[in-house]
Design a protein around this motif. Structure first.
Motif, PDB file in Angstrom:
ATOM      1  N   VAL A   9      40.095  28.738  45.137  1.00 21.05           N
ATOM      2  CA  VAL A   9      39.309  29.286  46.253  1.00 21.05           C
ATOM      3  C   VAL A   9      38.523  30.477  45.779  1.00 21.05           C
ATOM      4  CG1 VAL A   9      39.521  30.259  48.542  1.00 21.05           C
ATOM      5  CG2 VAL A   9      41.211  28.614  47.656  1.00 21.05           C
ATOM      6  N   GLY A  10      37.154  30.275  45.484  1.00 22.35           N
ATOM      7  CA  GLY A  10      36.276  31.288  45.228  1.00 22.35           C
ATOM      8  C   GLY A  10      36.680  31.218  43.603  1.00 22.35           C
ATOM      9  N   HIS A  30      39.908  32.397  42.755  1.00 25.65           N
ATOM     10  CA  HIS A  30      41.232  32.593  42.650  1.00 25.65           C
ATOM     11  C   HIS A  30      41.676  31.063  42.544  1.00 25.65           C
ATOM     12  CE1 HIS A  30      40.654  36.570  44.112  1.00 25.65           C
ATOM     13  NE2 HIS A  30      39.947  36.047  45.135  1.00 25.65           N
ATOM     14  N   GLU A  79      39.151  33.531  50.893  1.00 24.54           N
ATOM     15  CA  GLU A  79      38.726  33.781  49.621  1.00 24.54           C
ATOM     16  C   GLU A  79      38.672  35.576  49.783  1.00 24.54           C
ATOM     17  OE1 GLU A  79      34.826  34.165  46.342  1.00 24.54           O
ATOM     18  OE2 GLU A  79      35.030  32.947  48.135  1.00 24.54           O
TER      19      GLU A  79
END
Length: 219
Positions: A5-6, A8, A134
């Motif tokens: 996620v982004g 991460h 995010e």
């Protein structure tokens, strides 16, 4: 499930309600039943090691949609909840049983996860949701301390995300298990860096800087 996620990386496990077998299962079973005894052991071993193709399915219920107000509520809240749960875990579809006030299901409908954002257009959007996730993950990463327990809550009335530090927490995972995870992670990293047949990279979500932060945050 391994996703990005982004920036991460998230490694998570999810409980699945059920799965639906595909035509590959039928073909595989038919092939197994008609195989001759002369088939080589190496071929048999290879065939038996291939898992059947499966599609995971989430099961939900919702009250019968009898007017526009209930329909809007379904799109605004329920579809968002269903989509959020399924998209991260790569569950491609949801089977929904629509019920009356006595709990009797009168209609069963199958909705693909990828179609939900279009169905809820005007109420929420997939990019906004993923960008907000995010943003929250970035805030958590920058404002938390290893070894502490935290609670994260969202208060819609005040449009406020609250992160509360509940102090040092005893580790609920046994030391033996943590040691095992460390060793497995080290081996995985080494294998991933040297093996040309390494597994594909995790699915990636989100690409923007995220929506503006909530009005207030408490740490």
């Amino acid at each position: 499930v391994n996703v990005l996620v982004g920036s991460h990386r998230i490694l998570m496990a999810a409980e699945m309600d059920c799965y639906q077998t595909t035509q590959n299962d039928s073909r595989q079973n038919a092939s197994s039943s008609t195989s001759s005894s002369s088939t080589s052991s190496s071929t048999s071993s290879s065939d038996s090691s291939s898992p059947p193709a499966r599609t995971y399915v989430e099961l939900k219920t919702y009250k019968n949609i009898e007017d526009e107000r209930i329909h809007d509520t379904f799109k605004r809240f329920k579809l968002l909840s269903f989509w959020s749960q399924c998209v991260i875990c790569a569950v491609p579809k949801v089977v929904i049983g629509f019920r009356d006030n006595q709990g009797i299901v009168s209609e069963i409908r199958e909705i693909r996860t990828s179609a939900m954002p279009d169905m809820a257009k005007g109420f929420w959007s997939a990019p906004d949701c993923l960008n907000f996730l995010e943003y929250i993950l970035s805030a958590l990463k920058s404002q938390t301390i290893s070894g502490h327990r935290y609670s994260l809550t969202y208060q819609s009335a005040r449009n406020e995300v609250c992160l509360n530090d509940e102090g040092v927490a005893d580790n609920y995972l046994p030391p033996e298990f943590l040691s095992y995870l460390d060793s497995e992670l080290s081996e995985h990293k080494q294998s991933f860096s040297t093996n040309r047949n390494a597994p594909p990279p995790p699915r990636r979500f989100g690409s923007g800087s995220g929506p503006p932060p909530p009005k207030r945050r408490r740490v």
